[in-house]
Design an enzyme around this catalytic site. Structure first.
Site, mmCIF file in Angstrom:
data_model
loop_
_atom_site.group_PDB
_atom_site.id
_atom_site.type_symbol
_atom_site.label_atom_id
_atom_site.label_comp_id
_atom_site.label_asym_id
_atom_site.label_seq_id
_atom_site.Cartn_x
_atom_site.Cartn_y
_atom_site.Cartn_z
ATOM 1 N N HIS A 116 -27.436 29.636 3.789
ATOM 2 C CA HIS A 116 -26.466 28.550 3.752
ATOM 3 C C HIS A 116 -25.313 28.838 2.798
ATOM 4 C CE1 HIS A 116 -25.377 24.145 3.048
ATOM 5 N NE2 HIS A 116 -25.342 24.280 4.346
ATOM 6 N N LYS A 138 -21.817 30.339 1.242
ATOM 7 C CA LYS A 138 -20.465 30.639 1.707
ATOM 8 C C LYS A 138 -19.774 31.425 0.602
ATOM 9 C CE LYS A 138 -21.636 26.707 3.991
ATOM 10 N NZ LYS A 138 -22.728 25.783 3.620
ATOM 11 N N ASP A 141 -12.760 43.270 -3.284
ATOM 12 C CA ASP A 141 -12.639 44.367 -4.251
ATOM 13 C C ASP A 141 -13.536 44.187 -5.468
ATOM 14 O OD1 ASP A 141 -10.801 45.515 -2.574
ATOM 15 O OD2 ASP A 141 -9.040 44.875 -3.705
ATOM 16 N N HIS A 180 -18.070 16.433 3.105
ATOM 17 C CA HIS A 180 -18.942 17.594 3.206
ATOM 18 C C HIS A 180 -19.047 18.338 1.875
ATOM 19 C CE1 HIS A 180 -20.220 21.587 4.958
ATOM 20 N NE2 HIS A 180 -20.946 20.767 5.671
ATOM 21 N N LYS A 184 -19.898 19.371 -2.125
ATOM 22 C CA LYS A 184 -21.066 19.376 -3.006
ATOM 23 C C LYS A 184 -20.582 19.760 -4.406
ATOM 24 C CE LYS A 184 -22.010 21.736 1.082
ATOM 25 N NZ LYS A 184 -22.018 20.612 1.942
ATOM 26 N N ASP A 215 -20.412 14.913 -18.381
ATOM 27 C CA ASP A 215 -20.016 14.868 -19.796
ATOM 28 C C ASP A 215 -18.677 15.540 -20.073
ATOM 29 O OD1 ASP A 215 -22.266 13.439 -20.352
ATOM 30 O OD2 ASP A 215 -23.235 14.947 -21.612
#
Length: 487
Positions: free
Chosen positions: A222, A224, A229, A405, A407, A412
């Site tokens: 899952h 991405k 380089d 979508h 996350k 703090d």
């Protein structure tokens, strides 16, 4: 033709039906995926468990040593590491989060906390793709791409053209894509890449003939990740698909209007890039990819900024759920604020209790969740937890006008994370995931600004009004909750 809303798959499992025009092919693939999903439920989640984070926190030697920080020249002395953390701590309101969190994460992962990183917040799909395209165009040695979904659509074809061009120029391109996430992408799409010299690895192939003895049912990739380089890395929640490009997604709300997808990525330059690269190379090796030779995948890296960054990667297994431990520890140690945005929010009891305990001790806990998503079952299961969270003082908001979508979290005013990890059982138990954790007051300010922007476009769920919701809705939520471990 309107696509029926998938009710069993979370996150990008729902997205894989996008773009299928042929009704017969759509029906066949839905049947196939339902079979695979059912098999996965039986095989993967029967005995899987998450680690006991309280035990991990109790075992961490919090007061015994300074955090280990790595610079571009190697591991810093404990005195220098301590001085860096003290300066950071003095830049924000008093909090013990920094040393307590870092001690716990150090005890469960070999990936170090690195200094000297430049981090750039990529708030949405257009910003992320623009950064990716720029990095690809500037590539001189290699390009490594790891993604759950790569689609044969406008964005996918744009990536294809750029990658093939760079490969023709002598830049080695290596791609890992997930078998399930990219199941609707035709084999001809990947054949064209291979014919152009690009090395392509299918993560846990969907066909048992391609992976005898190690079929894919238990685990998916899952993550991405884009690495160029060995010096620039982009990670987050955005797949290679036109639904993130800022155009209308084609999915419908109850009133009929289409929604855009709202997600976030992060660009990193500096020593932390090597840690992202190591995760890619590890996956490539485990998936038996072709030998990677003749290119400098781990170059010497110069310090490019001031942010402290740790790369938190997870793979299935009780002791390897590092993203779960990182989230749980940061929430537990929060002293002032927790501002979290999450696409699929079906956490286990440890995370739920951590949120409630934080709110009860006076921490400002705000959570932004979707008001609509690509699975009514997932949405109902998430809402099942609202009542007890609201009772404890947690503030819950639902984002309007987009399909949320992202996350992300900021805690703090100094601890931030951007990545691929959802707070649901699929993400926490079954997937390979990766998050960047950034310790920086300046970056946290950017994160708070982004959070405030989403908050302004969200509706708050009020406790008294929520208690008055219809009995039918409560029953629907309770029924969905029964499937929580498989969502």
């Amino acid at each position: 033709m309107k696509l029926k809303k998938a009710n069993l798959f979370d996150e990008e499992r729902h997205m894989i039906f996008l773009g299928i025009q042929n009704k017969q092919m759509k029906t066949i693939r839905r049947i196939f995926l339902c079979f695979l999903f059912a098999a996965t439920l039986i095989v993967s989640h029967g005995c899987a468990t998450l680690p006991n984070v309280s035990d991990k926190m109790d075992e961490a030697p919090i007061a015994e040593k300074s955090p280990q920080i790595v610079s571009s020249r190697g591991l810093l002395s404990s005195q220098k590491s301590k001085a860096i953390m003290e300066r950071l701590k003095k830049s924000v309101n008093p909090t013990d989060l920094l040393e307590r969190y870092t001690a716990v994460v150090e005890s469960v992962t070999e990936s170090p906390l690195t200094k000297g990183n430049k981090v750039s917040l990529l708030i949405d799909g257009p910003a992320t793709y623009a950064a990716m395209f720029e990095a690809i165009r500037n590539a001189k040695n290699h390009i490594n791409l790891e993604t759950f979904i790569i689609e044969d659509d406008e964005i996918g074809l744009t990536f294809t053209a750029l990658l093939l061009k760079k490969q023709a120029q002598g830049v080695q391109v290596n791609i890992i894509y997930d078998s399930v996430g990219s199941i609707t992408t035709p084999e001809s799409f990947f054949k064209r890449l291979r014919d152009g010299g690009i090395q392509v690895v299918e993560f846990n192939p969907k066909s048992p003939l391609k992976a005898p003895g190690s079929w894919f049912l238990v685990r998916q990739d899952h993550r991405k990740i884009l690495i160029v380089d060995g010096k620039v890395a982009i990670i987050g929640g955005i797949n290679i698909s036109s639904v993130y490009s800022g155009r209308l997604s084609g999915r419908k709300r109850a009133k009929g209007e289409s929604l855009t997808w709202r997600d976030t990525d992060l660009q990193i330059e500096g020593p932390a890039v090597a840690e992202v690269q190591k995760l890619f190379l590890e996956t490539w090796t485990k998936q038996k990819g072709p030998a990677l030779a003749g290119h400098n995948y781990l170059p010497d890296l110069k310090e490019s900024g001031k942010a402290l960054v740790s790369i938190v990667g997870s793979t299935p297994g009780t002791d390897n759920r590092i993203t779960f431990i990182a989230y749980a520890a940061a929430i537990t140690y929060a002293e002032h604020s927790i501002h979290l945005t999450n696409a699929y929010f079906i956490p286990d009891d440890q995370i739920l209790d951590a949120f409630k305990d934080a709110a009860r001790r006076g921490v400002d806990v705000k959570i932004i969740l979707p008001s609509t998503t690509d699975s009514s079952l997932v949405l109902s299961a998430a809402r099942y937890n609202y009542a007890e969270l609201l009772k404890a003082g947690v503030k819950i908001y639902e984002r309007r006008t987009v399909l949320l979508h992202a996350k992300t979290a900021v805690i703090d005013g100094v601890w931030s994370t951007v990545g691929s990890t959802n707070l649901d059982y699929w993400s926490l138990l079954s997937n390979d995931e990766v998050n960047a954790v950034v310790l920086s007051r300046e970056f946290a300010v950017e994160m708070e600004r982004m959070f405030a922007g989403d908050l302004a476009q969200s509706d708050q769920i009020l406790k008294d009004e929520w208690e008055k919701r219809p009995l039918s809705q409560k029953m629907k939520e309770a029924a969905a909750h029964l499937f929580a471990r498989w969502l």
